[in-house]
Enzyme design. Sequence first.
Site, short mmCIF file in Angstrom:
data_model
loop_
_atom_site.label_atom_id
_atom_site.label_comp_id
_atom_site.label_asym_id
_atom_site.label_seq_id
_atom_site.Cartn_x
_atom_site.Cartn_y
_atom_site.Cartn_z
CE LYS A 11 -3.76 2.00 0.71
NZ LYS A 11 -3.05 1.53 -0.49
N PRO A 95 -9.78 -7.84 2.47
CG PRO A 95 -10.20 -8.40 0.24
CD PRO A 95 -10.52 -7.38 1.29
N GLY A 102 -5.73 -2.39 4.75
CA GLY A 102 -6.50 -2.92 5.89
C GLY A 102 -5.72 -2.85 7.20
CB SER A 105 -7.42 1.01 8.01
OG SER A 105 -8.62 1.42 8.60
CG ASP A 137 -0.25 2.98 2.88
OD1 ASP A 137 0.46 3.85 2.35
OD2 ASP A 137 -0.58 1.93 2.30
#
Length: 299
Positions: A11, A95, A102, A105, A137
């Site tokens: 995102k 990264p 990352g 997710s 997140d």
Amino acid sequence: MDKLTVNSYAKVNLFLSVLKKRRDNYHSLQTIFERISLCDKLIMRDRADGRIVFTCSDNRLPSDERNLAVKAALAIQRLAGKGRGATIRLIKKVPLGSGMGGGSSNAAHVLTGLNKLWGLRLPLAKIVSIASQIGSDVPFFVYNRSFAWASGRGERVKPLSALKNKVLWHVIAAPDINVSTPLIYSHWDKLSSGKNSRLSGLTRPASNAKLISLAFKEKDAFSLSQIVFNSLELVTEDLYPQVGRLKRSFASLGVKTILMSGSGPAVFGIVSTRKEAAAVAKQLKDRYRVKFAVVARTV
Ligand code: C5P
């Protein structure tokens, strides 16, 4: 079903306003998440022996519960009951510690993936509630939408259906550093306290989520520069001058809308076409020796 392969998308935050520090040490914020095509891959297989076996293409990442993907697998296994097991392989492309979500997710996709693989049929609300315990997140990714408005500590998510078919083109670049989110938030506390509190740029409350998301719908890549905002940008730049340098490299290549994502250090530019994005990414690599510079679109 005994095998599932999914893209675990990253995102960016098109808007992120930190409002204040809360009693629980988290910060209340308002943000607009956008899911982008840059992604990791997750391959999940059912296991008969009830174990969770996790491997990753990047050996800098832990493969125990410190890894959000493993944390997610163990959390949903507790609900599924003993006997449910899975082999999870993570191919990392996003990264690490870059502000693009990352790890969050990965956790979200393990939750939704194992729910499917094990045929649990847990409702969305249940998965969102587990997700919010894993990280602020994580719920956004569980909703499986391109754009969302979020508040609270980032875990209260409202998909933005007004932006349903909107596609933005991005160049995404990251300096070769790993940034700790807690460190950035505590530096925000420092910069926003006392006489510095009047520093503009450390917060910009949005009075109306709908209005700001509509602005995103209507504006072109150029005029978006007036709307995008990130409270943490000045904060991370203060600790890591590489972020400011990277933004200046984008600007020197003619990109008008440039913003850091999350707590950074990844920086993205919004441009009008895929071709323009590819040209900027190439220049960042060739002229400015940026190691990580890629094209990504809304997905
Ligand atoms: O929620 P998550 O575990 O991803 O947050 C990591 C850290 O980032 C928190 O421990 C906290 O220090 C900081 N954070 C915050 N306010 C938020 C989100 C994260 O202070 N809204």
